[in-house]
Design an enzyme around this catalytic site. Structure first.
Site, mmCIF file in Angstrom:
data_model
loop_
_atom_site.group_PDB
_atom_site.id
_atom_site.type_symbol
_atom_site.label_atom_id
_atom_site.label_comp_id
_atom_site.label_asym_id
_atom_site.label_seq_id
_atom_site.Cartn_x
_atom_site.Cartn_y
_atom_site.Cartn_z
ATOM 1 N N GLY A 37 -16.270 -7.327 1.913
ATOM 2 C CA GLY A 37 -16.219 -8.775 2.095
ATOM 3 C C GLY A 37 -16.400 -9.256 3.511
ATOM 4 C CB CYS A 43 -12.011 -2.413 3.434
ATOM 5 S SG CYS A 43 -10.939 -3.007 4.759
ATOM 6 N N GLY A 44 -15.010 -1.613 2.309
ATOM 7 C CA GLY A 44 -15.814 -1.092 1.220
ATOM 8 C C GLY A 44 -16.787 -0.012 1.653
ATOM 9 N NE ARG A 80 -7.385 -2.281 14.885
ATOM 10 C CZ ARG A 80 -8.552 -2.917 14.849
ATOM 11 N NH1 ARG A 80 -9.437 -2.719 15.795
ATOM 12 N NH2 ARG A 80 -8.828 -3.749 13.861
ATOM 13 C CE LYS A 81 -9.172 1.005 9.989
ATOM 14 N NZ LYS A 81 -9.547 0.395 8.705
ATOM 15 N NE ARG A 113 -3.553 0.045 2.622
ATOM 16 C CZ ARG A 113 -3.962 -0.582 3.731
ATOM 17 N NH1 ARG A 113 -3.492 -0.221 4.906
ATOM 18 N NH2 ARG A 113 -4.826 -1.563 3.651
#
Length: 590
Positions: free
Chosen positions: A505, A510-511, A247-248, A133
């Site tokens: 998914g 993430c979508g 975390r992110k 990424r």
């Protein structure tokens, strides 16, 4: 005006997603319930849980009880050493996968620690290969950079491909570990980095994809997103101050009335606002998605001048780094800390970390027009620069191959200024095209075959995460399925306006299904015969634009093979779609 229809009756909220009093993208503090006073938090809770040791930040000994496995991995070995000490990566790159898997330490290196370098091992579906990424502030890239990335994935044949992500970014696939040192050098040579793009780091700073070329923009977001990226990665050299977050963490700078940046789903969002004749930003904080909880960002009741954008980001990150919990990974995103301290308590901690320990209260002079009709950036559009246009190209579910990338780079050079812009909807914009060149560009074969400026109405709003083709977390395949379901639905109904459909998914989303008009979250379910099959939880009513808010669960556990009639029904009942046979009958009658 919202880009989504209003539904006559709201759906009940699912347990995993929460709403905070209908908070929208407005930054007016009155839209938030009064927070608990800062004094309700015990002073001991405000003691930092991390400390600096040998240039890196680590969890203090007294706070290591009950920490999660990922935190233990970070303590066992500092992940940033792979980025900042060349010998670490060089040694690992020379080992075989068998040697690596023989030791827990090196196995953790490739499955966890290398994510600090932007490398994600696809152990489940592409053993021995990695997704890489990039960092691409504001989604701005060049033909040279695109061509280099294309050359990397081309070398991996059918295993190599690339995706435009929902954070205006590139991800390339098929990478093998022995090649990584050379690839990283190649990235540096073209001005790219993959550093700090995974795990407990700050993700790609998002901005207006039309920054600097938009006739209606409020502010050019590129200088701000670039400054934020430089702060976070220390100009691509690695910044240990922000690599051990709980975390992110996501950040966005808003530059248009359209809110292309989706500020309400970011941990920190900068909303343009004037105050006493000065330009700056009101701050939103805490937006995030996770399997157990989803939240919209809330106003911090804070305004910073444009010159203090990085100072504010640094202060918010330090507060989160110092005080965030590190136990259950499902409760470590920044909003959990905000809940614990109260918005005023969290604000106080941010203020302490500002350069002068001062944080101004928010401004009522929002620059984002609340009744703005969100525009479509696909197709040919005029720029603010006379005689120039940009062309928005549809990239079906964000997936591209090496030859596609070479062609996109060529188009950007031949017709534009050699620049490409990526969008959070997984599409690409080519700016700076002379009006006299537009017709020739539109006749390029690849625009007719692959990247249409005017895709079918349901295709144009289609977004899909990686899915289980590559991602080990994904429960179902998404990209090919999203295209197939949409194609089948288009055969059955005619829709008079774009409907944004997002696929993800798994519950990690993430979508970003919660921001879609219609969202599909992968799951396993039972079909009519009682057989366990791939399915999707269907979400409805997510809005983007001036009245942004998250969608809600509409129907749970629909088998994927049964989704087409369900989507057709939703489109007819909620979006004014007309069955094709009825449309044909009407045409005959006229």
């Amino acid at each position: 005006m919202s880009s989504s229809l209003r539904f006559p009756a709201p759906c009940p909220l699912p347990a995993r997603c929460h709403r905070r009093g209908g908070v929208s993208a407005s930054t007016t503090p009155a839209s938030v319930s009064p927070p608990p006073p800062a004094s309700s938090v015990a002073p001991s809770r405000l003691e930092p849980r991390v400390e600096e040791r040998s240039g890196f930040w680590v969890v203090k000994e007294e706070f290591r009880g009950g920490i999660n496995p990922q935190e233990k991995i970070k303590i066992e070995k500092e992940p940033m050493k792979f980025a900042m000490e060349e010998s670490e990566l060089a040694g690992l790159a020379k080992m075989s996968m068998q040697e690596i898997d023989a030791s827990k330490a090196t196995k953790d290196d490739i499955d966890v620690r290398l994510k600090w370098l932007g490398l994600f091992h696809r152990r489940k579906h592409q053993y021995g290969r990695f997704m890489m990424r990039l960092k691409l502030p504001n989604g701005v890239t060049t033909s040279q950079q695109t061509r280099y990335l294309a050359s990397v994935i081309k070398g991996y044949g059918k295993e190599g491909c690339a995706d435009v992500t929902t954070r205006q970014n590139w991800q390339i696939r098929g990478v093998q570990l022995p090649d990584v040192p050379e690839i990283l050098q190649g990235l540096a040579d073209v001005g790219l980095t993959s550093l700090q793009s995974g795990m407990d780091n700050v993700r790609n700073p998002v901005g207006n994809p039309l920054a600097g070329i938009d006739p209606h923009e409020i502010v050019d977001t590129r200088p701000y997103t670039n400054l934020l990226s430089q702060l976070i990665t220390a100009n691509g050299q690695g910044n240990p101050a922000f690599t051990n977050l709980p975390r992110k963490w996501n950040v966005a700078v808003v530059g248009s009335h359209d809110l292309f940046e989706h500020p309400h789903i970011n941990d920190l969002a900068y909303m343009p606002a004037m105050k006493n004749g000065r330009f700056g930003f009101n701050l939103l904080v805490g937006g995030f998605f996770s399997p157990k909880r989803c939240e919209e960002a809330v106003p911090l009741d804070a305004w910073v001048p444009g010159d203090d954008v990085t100072a504010a980001c640094k202060a918010v990150l330090e507060a989160y780094r110092d005080l965030g919990t590190r136990g259950n990974r499902q409760k470590t995103r920044m909003m959990w800390l905000i809940d614990e301290l109260g918005i005023e308590g969290f604000r106080s901690e941010v203020e302490k970390r500002m350069p002068q320990q001062v944080l101004e209260r928010s401004s009522p002079e929002d620059l984002v027009q609340k009744n703005w009709e969100r525009r479509d950036y696909l197709g040919v559009q005029p720029q603010k620069q006379a005689g120039l246009c940009f062309v928005g190209l549809h990239v079906a579910v964000g997936r591209v191959q090496a030859e596609d990338m070479f062609e996109l780079a060529r188009l950007a050079e031949v017709y534009g200024s050699g620049e490409l812009r990526l969008t959070v909807e997984q599409n690409i914009v080519i700016p700076n095209i002379k009006e006299t060149q537009i017709e020739t560009l539109l006749n390029e074969p690849i625009l007719k075959e692959r990247f249409s400026p005017s895709p079918p109405i349901l295709m144009k709003g289609l977004v899909a995460c990686t899915g289980n083709q590559f991602c080990g977390q994904a429960i179902i395949e998404t990209k090919a399925r999203a295209l197939k379901v949409t194609e089948e639905v288009e055969k059955r109904v005619a829709v008079g306006r774009p409907v944004r459909m997002h696929w993800t998914g798994c519950p990690n989303t993430c979508g970003q299904v919660q921001v879609a008009d219609i969202g599909f979250m992968g799951c396993m379910t039972r079909d009519s015969d009682g057989k366990i099959v791939e399915g999707a939880d269907v979400y409805l009513g997510g809005r983007i634009g001036s009245d942004s808010h998250l969608g809600v669960l509409y129907k749970k556990g629909v088998p994927c093979k049964d989704l087409v009639p369900v989507v057709v029904d939703i489109l007819i009942n909620h979006f004014g779609a007309v069955p094709r046979e009825m449309e044909e009958d009407d045409d005959i009658g006229n």
